[in-house]
Design an enzyme around this catalytic site. Structure first.
Site, PDB file in Angstrom:
ATOM      1  N   ASP A   1      -6.722   1.011  -2.571  1.00  0.00           N
ATOM      2  CA  ASP A   1      -6.995   1.901  -3.710  1.00  0.00           C
ATOM      3  C   ASP A   1      -6.625   1.248  -5.035  1.00  0.00           C
ATOM      4  O   ASP A   1      -5.814   0.306  -5.086  1.00  0.00           O
ATOM      5  CB  ASP A   1      -6.188   3.193  -3.568  1.00  0.00           C
ATOM      6  CG  ASP A   1      -6.734   4.110  -2.492  1.00  0.00           C
ATOM      7  OD1 ASP A   1      -7.673   3.709  -1.781  1.00  0.00           O
ATOM      8  OD2 ASP A   1      -6.208   5.235  -2.366  1.00  0.00           O
TER       9      ASP A   1
ATOM     10  N   HIS B   1      -2.668  -0.771  -1.593  1.00  0.00           N
ATOM     11  CA  HIS B   1      -3.072  -0.851  -2.993  1.00  0.00           C
ATOM     12  C   HIS B   1      -3.201  -2.312  -3.422  1.00  0.00           C
ATOM     13  O   HIS B   1      -2.302  -3.117  -3.143  1.00  0.00           O
ATOM     14  CB  HIS B   1      -2.061  -0.132  -3.877  1.00  0.00           C
ATOM     15  CG  HIS B   1      -1.938   1.342  -3.570  1.00  0.00           C
ATOM     16  ND1 HIS B   1      -1.198   1.809  -2.506  1.00  0.00           N
ATOM     17  CD2 HIS B   1      -2.488   2.421  -4.172  1.00  0.00           C
ATOM     18  CE1 HIS B   1      -1.290   3.134  -2.474  1.00  0.00           C
ATOM     19  NE2 HIS B   1      -2.066   3.525  -3.461  1.00  0.00           N
TER      20      HIS B   1
END
Length: 494
Positions: free
Chosen positions: A45, A189
């Site tokens: 993400d 991430h």
């Protein structure tokens, strides 16, 4: 003040909290966990990041692993060459809003614009639009289900707080290693520039991931994009359903002539039930409901009555501002009751018995409840139109207005949920399913506090007394109450 609380309660519950809860617990309209034998899905993400995303892509290419990147639109717009590389190297691109803002804090139209803008950015770079969406922090609102029907919402099975640099690569690796199993959807991430993240935290992620990829390869696992994981999962579900149908046919043949089992509830009903249960839990917290006795069947709160004047008995009148003891049925027990009953008659009899058992405890609660000494009456709302007088209640029509309208809808939904043939009942008995207020004056409620009083199953027990005239009338009254359930009224004190 209570109106403001109600508005906030409904907004947070139905717009924000419940959709997220249902998605997370029941997987409604989202993909969250795979059903595979060797595959694991890696998802990243917040990127792309000009420093860390290329390093991550180098690692994935070296290891022959595929992943899914849920990109922030403004980051994608600033780094088109990285988006192009992700696409060309066979990874999957998904949307993570144009800016990293929660869907709870944006209007539905704003969320829709964010997604469309990000989709346009990706299409301009790659020539194709993304099919997958992950809302920031995994938070959806109620309108996302309708507005995003063309996108598959993807959540995750495991996240590791890898946005915090202080965790370090070793601790992060150990956390990931514990979850290294087929069907997992890892949330990681590749960018540390969002609110609450550490700028260089992705360095730890890449370091830990390198060891995880080595471990996975030694265990015979494959790291795939979310598209392949979904495809594998759908095949597994179809096979399982096919096996169940075959087993069911076999069971039906072997048990021919026997009574059918209670049907399993479908996906839509599961969603309604879960919304209903979550609503109850939030309501209990916001309005500080207290249990009656064990709390297995009833809860209550003391509040001020706000309706029109109601003439009770004698010269007693319940007026706006008077305190009442408002009774609420425990939803979980009501649902279990409905699902384990073969008919409305069984549900009705059980509800009558539980109410009779609870009335002494309700009466005694007045002695310990805050402001209990000021309570003028016991109050509830129910679809029971007749027979409640045998317990000491008096019934009144709900005043026309928003409350009556929403209560009517709620109780009809309730019947569809708990009744074995709820949909048919609502269609056939729609005109008779009108909720009413049930009011029991304080002095009548207090008579139930005396355990020496012959009141448990009062109609049946009083039939043993010497007065032969009363048992017949009261027995008929009980039959009328039970028959009323059979005629289409499920009671629900709300």
């Amino acid at each position: 003040m209570e109106i403001i609380l109600w508005i906030g309660f409904y907004f947070l519950t139905f717009y924000a909290f419940l959709p997220a809860l249902i998605s997370r617990i029941f997987g409604f309209r989202v993909f969250m966990r795979g059903k595979s034998k060797t595959e694991i899905a890696l998802t990243f993400d917040d990127g792309p990041d000009p420093e860390y995303t290329p390093k991550l892509l180098d690692l994935l290419k070296q290891q022959g692993a595929k992943a899914t990147f849920f990109v922030v639109g403004e980051n994608a717009e600033r780094n088109p060459e990285i988006i192009s590389r992700i696409h060309e190297e066979g990874h999957i691109l998904g949307i993570h809003n144009y800016v990293h803002h929660s869907n709870w804090l944006m209007r539905p139209r704003t969320v829709k614009r964010q997604i469309h803008r990000t989709s346009d950015v990706i299409k301009k770079i790659t020539g194709s639009r993304p099919m997958y969406y992950r809302p920031p922090w995994g938070i959806v609102n109620v309108f996302d289900y309708a507005n995003l029907g063309y996108l598959q919402i993807v959540l995750w099975t495991s996240l590791f707080s890898d946005w915090r640099k202080k965790i370090g690569p070793d601790k992060l690796y150990r956390r990931m290693r514990q979850k290294l199993k087929p069907g997992q959807v890892f949330l990681l991430h590749d960018c540390g520039s969002t609110f609450g993240a550490d700028r260089d935290a992705p360095a730890n992620t890449i370091s830990a991931l390198e060891r995880i990829l080595d471990d996975g390869r030694q265990l015979g696992y494959r790291f795939v994009g979310i598209d392949e994981m979904i495809e594998i999962t759908e095949r597994a579900k179809k096979k399982k359903n096919s096996d169940h149908r075959t087993a069911r046919k076999s069971t039906m043949k072997s048990s021919e002539g026997e009574e059918a089992a209670v049907p399993r509830i479908g996906p839509l009903k599961k969603v309604i039930v879960s919304l209903w249960m979550a609503y109850e839990k939030i309501f209990h917290v916001v309005f500080r409901l207290r249990p009656v006795g064990s709390g297995h069947f009833f809860n209550y709160r003391i509040r001020r009555y706000s309706g029109p004047p109601l003439d009770l008995q004698g010269d007693q009148t319940l007026r706006s501002g008077d305190r009442i003891m408002e009774i609420h049925f425990e939803n979980q027990m009501l649902f279990d009751l409905g699902m384990n009953s073969k008919s409305t008659l069984q549900i009705g009899i059980r509800i009558i018995r539980e109410m009779e058992k609870a009335l002494p405890e309700m009466a005694r609660e007045l002695a310990v409840a805050p402001n209990g000494d000021q309570v003028r009456a016991l109050y509830g709302v129910s679809m029971i139109h007749r027979g409640s007088e045998s317990l000491g209640y008096k019934t009144f029509e709900l005043p026309r207005g928003l409350f009556a309208w929403t209560t009517n809808i709620y109780l009809r939904v309730l019947m569809r949920v708990i009744h074995p043939a709820g949909n048919q009942r609502v269609r056939e008995k729609a005109d008779s399913l009108n909720p009413r207020m049930l009011i029991m004056p304080r002095d009548i409620l207090l008579t139930w506090a005396n355990d020496d009083r012959a009141k448990r199953r009062p109609v049946r027990e009083r039939a043993t007394k010497s007065d032969a005239a009363k048992p017949s009338n009261q027995g008929a009254e009980t039959q009328e109450l039970v028959s009323h359930f059979e005629e289409g009224s499920i009671g629900k004190l709300v």
